[in-house]
Design a protein around this motif. Structure first.
Motif, mmCIF file in Angstrom:
data_model
loop_
_atom_site.group_PDB
_atom_site.id
_atom_site.type_symbol
_atom_site.label_atom_id
_atom_site.label_comp_id
_atom_site.label_asym_id
_atom_site.label_seq_id
_atom_site.Cartn_x
_atom_site.Cartn_y
_atom_site.Cartn_z
ATOM 1 N N ASP A 135 59.406 -29.793 1.130
ATOM 2 C CA ASP A 135 59.286 -31.185 0.684
ATOM 3 C C ASP A 135 58.336 -31.287 -0.497
ATOM 4 O OD1 ASP A 135 60.977 -31.905 2.713
ATOM 5 O OD2 ASP A 135 59.403 -32.713 4.018
ATOM 6 N N THR A 136 57.229 -30.607 -0.412
ATOM 7 C CA THR A 136 56.235 -30.612 -1.486
ATOM 8 C C THR A 136 56.823 -29.983 -2.747
ATOM 9 O OG1 THR A 136 54.473 -30.444 0.136
ATOM 10 C CG2 THR A 136 53.909 -29.888 -2.124
ATOM 11 N N GLU A 137 57.532 -28.882 -2.582
ATOM 12 C CA GLU A 137 58.148 -28.215 -3.726
ATOM 13 C C GLU A 137 59.169 -29.134 -4.400
ATOM 14 O OE1 GLU A 137 60.871 -24.289 -4.747
ATOM 15 O OE2 GLU A 137 59.842 -24.402 -2.818
ATOM 16 N N PHE A 138 59.981 -29.832 -3.614
ATOM 17 C CA PHE A 138 60.974 -30.757 -4.159
ATOM 18 C C PHE A 138 60.283 -31.862 -4.964
ATOM 19 C CE2 PHE A 138 63.143 -34.852 -3.801
ATOM 20 C CZ PHE A 138 64.321 -34.550 -4.464
ATOM 21 N N ILE A 139 59.242 -32.451 -4.392
ATOM 22 C CA ILE A 139 58.509 -33.525 -5.087
ATOM 23 C C ILE A 139 57.883 -32.989 -6.372
ATOM 24 C CG2 ILE A 139 56.546 -35.120 -4.937
ATOM 25 C CD1 ILE A 139 58.979 -35.992 -3.285
#
Length: 151
Positions: A4-8
């Motif tokens: 999720d952090t990587e996507f954001i």
């Protein structure tokens, strides 16, 4: 949670890279009578796979001019005066200019310039009239203005 952090982080980077503000560019050609230039951004673009590539040449970019008013007279050495009668000594002259002086931009091929990108589309800009940009472009490379030469 890491994905999720990587996507954001990737989304944030893509958004930031799509917003153009100010950049250095190289003059490809200059049309002095129209005060427009064709320029190539010196920054490179990054595609979705992180490959760097050149931006397209931006054509017909308006070039900012300057208008100055000199409020006080000033001393100047004036050369190349041709008298109609007698002689002229221009070595200790005083110059007073009553009207504003407009400086016409002069660019040469390969000059490095600073370009800025308008908030909205400039297609319908016509003099001093307010206008509806009509298009939804924001901070787009096609809406840039040459601000000046980097020396």
């Amino acid at each position: 949670m890491a994905s999720d952090t990587e996507f954001i982080d990737l989304l944030e980077r893509r958004i930031k890279l799509s917003i153009h503000t100010t950049a250095p560019a190289r003059v490809i050609s200059y049309n002095e009578s129209k005060r427009t230039a064709d320029v190539e951004l010196l920054f490179m673009s990054v595609d979705k796979d992180n490959n760097a590539e050149k931006y397209k040449v931006i054509q017909g970019v308006p070039v900012q001019g300057m208008r100055y008013k000199i409020s006080e007279s000033f001393k100047a050495a004036i050369s190349s005066l041709i008298p109609t009668e007698g002689s002229i000594d221009g070595s200790n002259a005083s110059v007073k200019i009553d009207n504003a002086i407009e400086f016409t931009p002069f660019l040469k091929k390969d000059d490095v310039v600073v370009v800025s990108f308008a908030e909205r589309a400039l297609d319908n800009l016509n003099g001093t009239q307010t206008f509806d940009p009509e298009f939804h472009r924001t901070h787009d490379i096609d809406d840039c203005i040459v601000l000046g030469v980097l020396f």
